[in-house]
Design a protein around this motif. Structure first.
Motif, short mmCIF file in Angstrom:
data_model
loop_
_atom_site.label_atom_id
_atom_site.label_comp_id
_atom_site.label_asym_id
_atom_site.label_seq_id
_atom_site.Cartn_x
_atom_site.Cartn_y
_atom_site.Cartn_z
N ASN A 112 34.53 -32.96 -49.55
CA ASN A 112 35.71 -31.52 -50.34
C ASN A 112 37.04 -31.14 -50.15
OD1 ASN A 112 32.71 -30.58 -51.01
ND2 ASN A 112 32.54 -30.69 -48.54
N ARG A 113 37.97 -31.17 -50.98
CA ARG A 113 38.86 -30.37 -50.86
C ARG A 113 39.35 -28.86 -51.53
NH1 ARG A 113 41.97 -34.35 -50.86
NH2 ARG A 113 44.08 -34.27 -50.84
N PHE A 114 40.39 -28.48 -50.13
CA PHE A 114 40.42 -26.94 -50.33
C PHE A 114 41.81 -26.50 -50.83
CE2 PHE A 114 40.13 -28.44 -46.39
CZ PHE A 114 40.66 -27.50 -45.40
N CYS A 115 42.62 -25.97 -50.83
CA CYS A 115 44.41 -24.76 -51.03
C CYS A 115 44.37 -24.91 -49.19
CB CYS A 115 43.82 -23.68 -51.04
SG CYS A 115 43.22 -23.88 -53.14
N CYS A 116 45.07 -25.57 -49.15
CA CYS A 116 46.58 -26.15 -47.88
C CYS A 116 46.62 -24.30 -46.87
CB CYS A 116 47.06 -26.92 -47.97
SG CYS A 116 47.73 -27.64 -46.13
N PRO A 117 45.80 -24.15 -45.91
CA PRO A 117 46.26 -23.41 -45.06
C PRO A 117 47.63 -22.96 -45.19
CG PRO A 117 44.28 -24.22 -44.54
CD PRO A 117 44.62 -24.79 -45.25
N ALA A 118 47.95 -24.60 -44.43
CA ALA A 118 49.34 -24.91 -43.21
C ALA A 118 50.30 -24.38 -44.14
CB ALA A 118 49.31 -26.26 -43.14
N CYS A 119 50.70 -24.16 -45.95
CA CYS A 119 51.39 -24.54 -46.26
C CYS A 119 51.03 -23.57 -47.11
CB CYS A 119 52.09 -25.67 -47.00
SG CYS A 119 50.85 -25.95 -48.41
N ASN A 120 50.63 -22.88 -47.27
CA ASN A 120 49.87 -21.61 -48.73
C ASN A 120 49.55 -22.35 -49.82
OD1 ASN A 120 48.93 -19.30 -49.58
ND2 ASN A 120 50.93 -18.66 -49.14
N THR A 121 49.27 -23.89 -50.23
CA THR A 121 49.48 -24.79 -51.36
C THR A 121 50.67 -24.57 -51.93
OG1 THR A 121 48.93 -22.70 -52.60
CG2 THR A 121 47.57 -23.66 -51.33
N ARG A 122 52.07 -24.42 -50.84
CA ARG A 122 52.89 -25.18 -51.65
C ARG A 122 53.40 -26.26 -51.45
NH1 ARG A 122 55.30 -20.53 -47.75
NH2 ARG A 122 55.88 -22.50 -46.66
N GLY A 123 52.95 -26.51 -50.20
CA GLY A 123 53.31 -28.61 -49.89
C GLY A 123 54.77 -28.34 -48.85
N PRO A 173 51.14 -24.35 -66.95
CA PRO A 173 52.36 -24.31 -67.59
C PRO A 173 54.21 -23.17 -67.97
CG PRO A 173 51.25 -26.07 -68.68
CD PRO A 173 50.47 -24.21 -67.89
N GLU A 174 53.63 -22.01 -68.18
CA GLU A 174 54.28 -21.51 -68.55
C GLU A 174 54.49 -20.77 -68.04
OE1 GLU A 174 50.69 -21.60 -71.99
OE2 GLU A 174 51.60 -21.89 -69.83
N LEU A 175 54.35 -20.57 -66.68
CA LEU A 175 54.52 -19.67 -65.35
C LEU A 175 55.13 -20.87 -64.14
CD1 LEU A 175 51.20 -17.33 -64.90
CD2 LEU A 175 52.97 -17.52 -66.48
N ARG A 176 55.18 -21.34 -64.80
CA ARG A 176 56.13 -22.55 -63.18
C ARG A 176 56.96 -22.20 -62.60
NH1 ARG A 176 54.90 -28.10 -66.46
NH2 ARG A 176 53.20 -28.50 -65.80
N HIS A 177 57.89 -20.75 -63.55
CA HIS A 177 58.72 -20.67 -62.75
C HIS A 177 59.05 -19.54 -61.27
CE1 HIS A 177 57.39 -17.41 -65.20
NE2 HIS A 177 58.20 -16.48 -64.62
N LEU A 178 56.97 -19.23 -61.03
CA LEU A 178 56.89 -18.40 -60.29
C LEU A 178 56.77 -19.18 -58.58
CD1 LEU A 178 53.74 -16.26 -61.75
CD2 LEU A 178 55.95 -15.57 -61.12
N MET A 179 56.97 -20.53 -58.77
CA MET A 179 56.61 -21.48 -57.43
C MET A 179 58.02 -21.46 -56.97
SD MET A 179 55.23 -23.57 -56.22
CE MET A 179 54.51 -24.90 -57.16
N PRO A 180 57.95 -20.70 -55.41
CA PRO A 180 58.93 -20.77 -55.15
C PRO A 180 59.73 -22.23 -54.46
CG PRO A 180 57.03 -20.77 -53.37
CD PRO A 180 56.22 -21.02 -55.05
#
Length: 124
Positions: free
Chosen positions: A110-121, A78-85
């Motif tokens: 199985n779930r994995f980090c989304c490669p299409a959005c680089n985990t941004r959503g 939570p302390e690093l939320r400002h890093l989210m683009p």
């Protein structure tokens, strides 16, 4: 970019993993914020990102790896939320993960980090 005044505390609170990359992170004052088979992401207090490909040698992250590490740090600490683009107005919700930042295998188990959005959503 300064990551956070809490950075030193986060480094100290890292799990006491026996993984060589986690040990190296602590010794170098870096924050290990994501790891998977054969690759470990480490971040400095200035926001620089380094990659250890399980060989004990650090290399600077490429632009997409840098963004990925910042997104993972923002999600994990939570302390690093400002890093989210910031999501641009022109961005669309990622079609592969439907904005969750995680994609699933065909059977959904199985779930994995989304490669299409680089985990941004979202994508541009």
């Amino acid at each position: 970019m300064e990551v956070s005044g809490d950075f030193a505390r986060l480094v100290l609170e890292q799990a006491s993993s026996a993984h060589p990359a986690a040990r190296m992170a602590r010794e170098l004052g870096l924050l290990g914020n994501y790891g998977t088979l054969g690759i470990f992401f480490l971040m400095s207090q200035s926001g620089e990102v380094f990659i250890d490909e399980d060989d004990g040698k650090l290399r600077p992250a490429h632009a997409d790896e840098h963004e990925f590490a910042h997104v993972q740090a923002a999600r994990r600490y939570p302390e690093l939320r400002h890093l989210m683009p910031d999501r641009p107005l022109s961005a669309s919700t990622c079609q592969l993960c439907a904005g969750s930042a995680e994609a699933a295998t065909g059977d959904g188990r199985n779930r994995f980090c989304c490669p299409a959005c680089n985990t941004r959503g979202w994508t541009i």
